[in-house]
Design a protein around this motif. Structure first.
Motif, PDB file in Angstrom:
ATOM      1  N   UNK A 214       0.830  -1.213   0.000  1.00 34.47           N
ATOM      2  CA  UNK A 214       0.000   0.000   0.000  1.00 34.47           C
ATOM      3  C   UNK A 214       0.859   1.255   0.000  1.00 34.47           C
ATOM      4  N   UNK A 215       1.955   1.198  -0.755  1.00 32.69           N
ATOM      5  CA  UNK A 215       2.873   2.341  -0.822  1.00 32.69           C
ATOM      6  C   UNK A 215       2.444   3.262  -1.970  1.00 32.69           C
ATOM      7  N   UNK A 216       1.338   3.945  -1.746  1.00 27.00           N
ATOM      8  CA  UNK A 216       0.799   4.816  -2.792  1.00 27.00           C
ATOM      9  C   UNK A 216       1.718   6.004  -3.050  1.00 27.00           C
ATOM     10  N   UNK A 217       2.424   6.452  -2.006  1.00 21.70           N
ATOM     11  CA  UNK A 217       3.358   7.561  -2.187  1.00 21.70           C
ATOM     12  C   UNK A 217       4.419   7.202  -3.230  1.00 21.70           C
ATOM     13  N   UNK A 218       4.891   5.972  -3.184  1.00 25.82           N
ATOM     14  CA  UNK A 218       5.947   5.551  -4.103  1.00 25.82           C
ATOM     15  C   UNK A 218       5.473   5.632  -5.558  1.00 25.82           C
ATOM     16  N   UNK A 219       4.239   5.201  -5.789  1.00 22.52           N
ATOM     17  CA  UNK A 219       3.717   5.227  -7.158  1.00 22.52           C
ATOM     18  C   UNK A 219       3.607   6.658  -7.660  1.00 22.52           C
ATOM     19  N   UNK A 220       3.199   7.582  -6.799  1.00 21.38           N
ATOM     20  CA  UNK A 220       3.074   8.976  -7.233  1.00 21.38           C
ATOM     21  C   UNK A 220       4.429   9.610  -7.511  1.00 21.38           C
ATOM     22  N   UNK A 221       5.500   9.028  -6.974  1.00 13.75           N
ATOM     23  CA  UNK A 221       6.839   9.593  -7.167  1.00 13.75           C
ATOM     24  C   UNK A 221       7.516   9.137  -8.454  1.00 13.75           C
ATOM     25  N   UNK A 222       6.939   8.143  -9.139  1.00 15.15           N
ATOM     26  CA  UNK A 222       7.550   7.682 -10.378  1.00 15.15           C
ATOM     27  C   UNK A 222       7.548   8.806 -11.412  1.00 15.15           C
ATOM     28  N   UNK A 223       8.630   8.880 -12.182  1.00 14.39           N
ATOM     29  CA  UNK A 223       8.747   9.913 -13.201  1.00 14.39           C
ATOM     30  C   UNK A 223       8.491   9.320 -14.587  1.00 14.39           C
ATOM     31  N   UNK A 224       8.587  10.139 -15.620  1.00 10.47           N
ATOM     32  CA  UNK A 224       8.236   9.716 -16.978  1.00 10.47           C
ATOM     33  C   UNK A 224       8.985   8.481 -17.456  1.00 10.47           C
ATOM     34  N   UNK A 225      10.283   8.313 -17.150  1.00 10.62           N
ATOM     35  CA  UNK A 225      10.978   7.116 -17.642  1.00 10.62           C
ATOM     36  C   UNK A 225      10.422   5.801 -17.121  1.00 10.62           C
ATOM     37  N   UNK A 226       9.571   5.859 -16.085  1.00 11.85           N
ATOM     38  CA  UNK A 226       8.962   4.631 -15.578  1.00 11.85           C
ATOM     39  C   UNK A 226       7.850   4.120 -16.497  1.00 11.85           C
ATOM     40  N   UNK A 227       7.522   4.903 -17.518  1.00 10.81           N
ATOM     41  CA  UNK A 227       6.456   4.536 -18.443  1.00 10.81           C
ATOM     42  C   UNK A 227       7.030   4.436 -19.852  1.00 10.81           C
ATOM     43  N   UNK A 228       6.293   3.801 -20.759  1.00  6.09           N
ATOM     44  CA  UNK A 228       6.773   3.644 -22.127  1.00  6.09           C
ATOM     45  C   UNK A 228       5.654   3.910 -23.109  1.00  6.09           C
ATOM     46  N   UNK A 229       6.040   4.164 -24.346  1.00  4.91           N
ATOM     47  CA  UNK A 229       5.087   4.194 -25.442  1.00  4.91           C
ATOM     48  C   UNK A 229       5.809   3.737 -26.706  1.00  4.91           C
ATOM     49  N   UNK A 230       5.269   2.727 -27.344  1.00  6.57           N
ATOM     50  CA  UNK A 230       5.804   2.200 -28.591  1.00  6.57           C
ATOM     51  C   UNK A 230       5.104   2.899 -29.751  1.00  6.57           C
ATOM     52  N   UNK A 231       5.864   3.682 -30.513  1.00  3.76           N
ATOM     53  CA  UNK A 231       5.324   4.413 -31.660  1.00  3.76           C
ATOM     54  C   UNK A 231       5.899   3.816 -32.940  1.00  3.76           C
ATOM     55  N   UNK A 232       5.042   3.469 -33.866  1.00  3.92           N
ATOM     56  CA  UNK A 232       5.469   2.920 -35.161  1.00  3.92           C
ATOM     57  C   UNK A 232       4.871   3.773 -36.277  1.00  3.92           C
ATOM     58  N   UNK A 233       5.715   4.442 -37.068  1.00 10.78           N
ATOM     59  CA  UNK A 233       5.189   5.195 -38.204  1.00 10.78           C
ATOM     60  C   UNK A 233       5.178   4.339 -39.468  1.00 10.78           C
ATOM     61  N   UNK A 234       4.311   4.674 -40.392  1.00 11.38           N
ATOM     62  CA  UNK A 234       4.399   4.083 -41.718  1.00 11.38           C
ATOM     63  C   UNK A 234       5.605   4.693 -42.418  1.00 11.38           C
ATOM     64  N   UNK A 235       6.379   3.911 -43.156  1.00  6.28           N
ATOM     65  CA  UNK A 235       7.540   4.487 -43.862  1.00  6.28           C
ATOM     66  C   UNK A 235       7.156   5.693 -44.718  1.00  6.28           C
ATOM     67  N   UNK A 236       5.958   5.659 -45.292  1.00  2.52           N
ATOM     68  CA  UNK A 236       5.529   6.756 -46.161  1.00  2.52           C
ATOM     69  C   UNK A 236       5.259   8.049 -45.388  1.00  2.52           C
ATOM     70  N   UNK A 237       5.158   7.961 -44.059  1.00  4.44           N
ATOM     71  CA  UNK A 237       4.851   9.150 -43.269  1.00  4.44           C
ATOM     72  C   UNK A 237       5.967  10.180 -43.314  1.00  4.44           C
ATOM     73  N   UNK A 238       7.152   9.770 -43.779  1.00  5.27           N
ATOM     74  CA  UNK A 238       8.238  10.744 -43.854  1.00  5.27           C
ATOM     75  C   UNK A 238       7.934  11.871 -44.839  1.00  5.27           C
ATOM     76  N   UNK A 239       6.941  11.688 -45.710  1.00  7.01           N
ATOM     77  CA  UNK A 239       6.597  12.753 -46.647  1.00  7.01           C
ATOM     78  C   UNK A 239       6.088  13.990 -45.915  1.00  7.01           C
TER      79      UNK A 239
END
Length: 416
Positions: free
Chosen positions: A238-263
């Motif tokens: 029940x360490x809710x304080x610890x969860x609120x202290x996590x910063x952005x690097x604790x999360x991820x996002x996988x982004x995949x563009x279409x090769x054609x998006x470079x246009x």
């Protein structure tokens, strides 16, 4: 951005008059905080109408209903019209308890309608897909109801399933069936798979790639928390304080563009990769913003800046006309499909999502959203299965999807 006569109530860009990213709760410039302790007889008519109208809107569906009134005058007539449109949409769903129109535009009748709509909304959400349609220039977020599964949606779902079956150890003819196959035999999610340290990472990546391929989009993405073991450990104590202290690097996002998006970026692969990483970083921020909204209201959570976690998907049109991030990345049309995930005994709304983005071309449709929501449901099912593995002692930690990963993966995909 709400109006009462000539007064603007906003926490967005203009001189803020409501608590938000600029004004902290209780700030004297906040129109709501300024009313505390003031005798009601001294309130202006505009302030009275503002508080009453917001109360009625929130009673019908929570905070999100307020955004359906964006850029409009806050009057009882306008609120009554908004609620009546909502009532008619809910009535399009068979079954449940019918809701009668309000007898008048008086406050008592509108509050009764709002309460009835809240109950009816729960019934509607159990049998139909609620979603929001966002109109960028006006910032309207209008709740819509998708009734039934269109036969034409079977084709993109089959394409997604074929892609995933070819690349992952899953079986089934629907995304729900693929999800069941993961929960029946989830051990591979914690083991290396393909180029990834865990099967969960591979599943997220292939789901996003499948979306790019099937929906003909410029970008697709999915976000989440890197360390499920850290979350389980914190929750058990029940360490809710610890969860609120996590910063952005604790999360991820996988982004995949279409090769054609470079246009859209002058044909530059490096600019395309930079745009993808900027999106990824922003989504890490969103995950950070949402997670605290799922925790008990202890002091550390109340003190931490957070948003109400999203619970239903949305389609946005022409968000390149106002949304700073979408302006920078030239994103005109988008779908966001958030999903909740249960970890131990707690439901985390908006814990993962799948997003589709187009810089130009055709807007997304309700059909696109319904299929995307099934895909994000597949990712959420797998994430929940991974969380159960972690509860049993496994280690499922996402190490991919950082800056070098995006640069290398996108460059390789575009130049191959």
């Amino acid at each position: 951005m709400l109006y009462q006569e000539n007064r603007l109530y906003t926490n967005f860009r203009e001189r803020n008059t409501l608590t938000g990213k600029t004004l902290w709760p209780g700030h004297p410039d906040c129109a709501l905080s300024a009313l505390r302790g003031v005798p009601l007889d001294l309130w202006s008519d505009g302030d009275v109408l503002m508080v009453v109208c917001l109360t009625i809107l929130m009673r019908s569906a929570g905070y999100a209903r307020i955004e359906e009134a964006n850029s409009t005058q806050l009057t009882l007539d306008h609120v009554a019209e908004l609620l009546e449109r909502t009532r008619q949409r809910y009535q399009s769903v068979p079954g449940g308890t019918p809701v009668a129109p309000a007898a008048s535009t008086g406050v008592t009748d509108l509050l009764a309608l709002a309460d009835a709509l809240k109950q009816r909304r729960a019934e509607v959400g159990a049998s139909a897909q609620l979603y929001r349609e966002i109109h960028g220039p006006l910032m309207h977020k209008i709740e819509q109801v998708a009734v039934g599964w269109p036969a034409a949606a079977d084709t993109p779902e089959r394409e997604l399933c074929a892609w995933l079956r070819e690349r992952l150890p899953v079986t089934g003819d629907s995304l729900a069936a693929l999800g069941r196959s993961v929960t029946e035999d989830p051990a591979w999610l914690a083991a290396p798979h393909g180029d990834f340290a865990t099967g969960l990472e591979s599943l997220v990546y292939e789901s996003v790639r499948a979306a790019v391929h099937t929906f003909d989009v410029d970008f697709a993405m999915s976000r989440g928390l890197r360390s499920l073991p850290d979350l389980v450990t914190a929750m058990r104590s029940a360490d809710w304080d610890r969860i609120t202290e996590w910063e952005l690097p604790e999360f991820f996002c996988c982004v995949v563009p279409a090769p054609e998006a470079r246009r859209h970026f002058g044909g530059s692969v490096s600019r395309l990769a930079d745009a993808a990483w900027a999106m990824s970083a922003r989504m890490q921020y969103n995950s950070w913003h949402f997670i605290a909204g799922n925790l008990p209201r202890v002091p550390a959570v109340l003190d931490r800046d957070h948003f109400v976690p999203p619970a239903i998907p949305d389609i946005a049109h022409f968000s390149d006309q106002h949304h700073h991030g979408h302006v920078a990345a030239r994103i005109r049309f988008s779908i966001r499909s958030p999903q909740g995930v249960t970890v131990l005994d707690r439901r985390f709304n908006g814990f993962v999502d799948v997003r589709l983005l187009r810089c130009d071309g055709r807007p997304f449709t309700e059909l696109d959203l319904q299929v995307t929501h099934r895909l994000s449901g597949f990712v959420a099912t797998a994430t929940g299965a991974a969380a159960q593995l972690v509860a049993g002692g496994a280690d499922v930690t996402v190490t991919a999807f950082d800056t070098p990963w995006h640069a290398q993966t996108i460059t390789a995909a575009v130049t191959q």
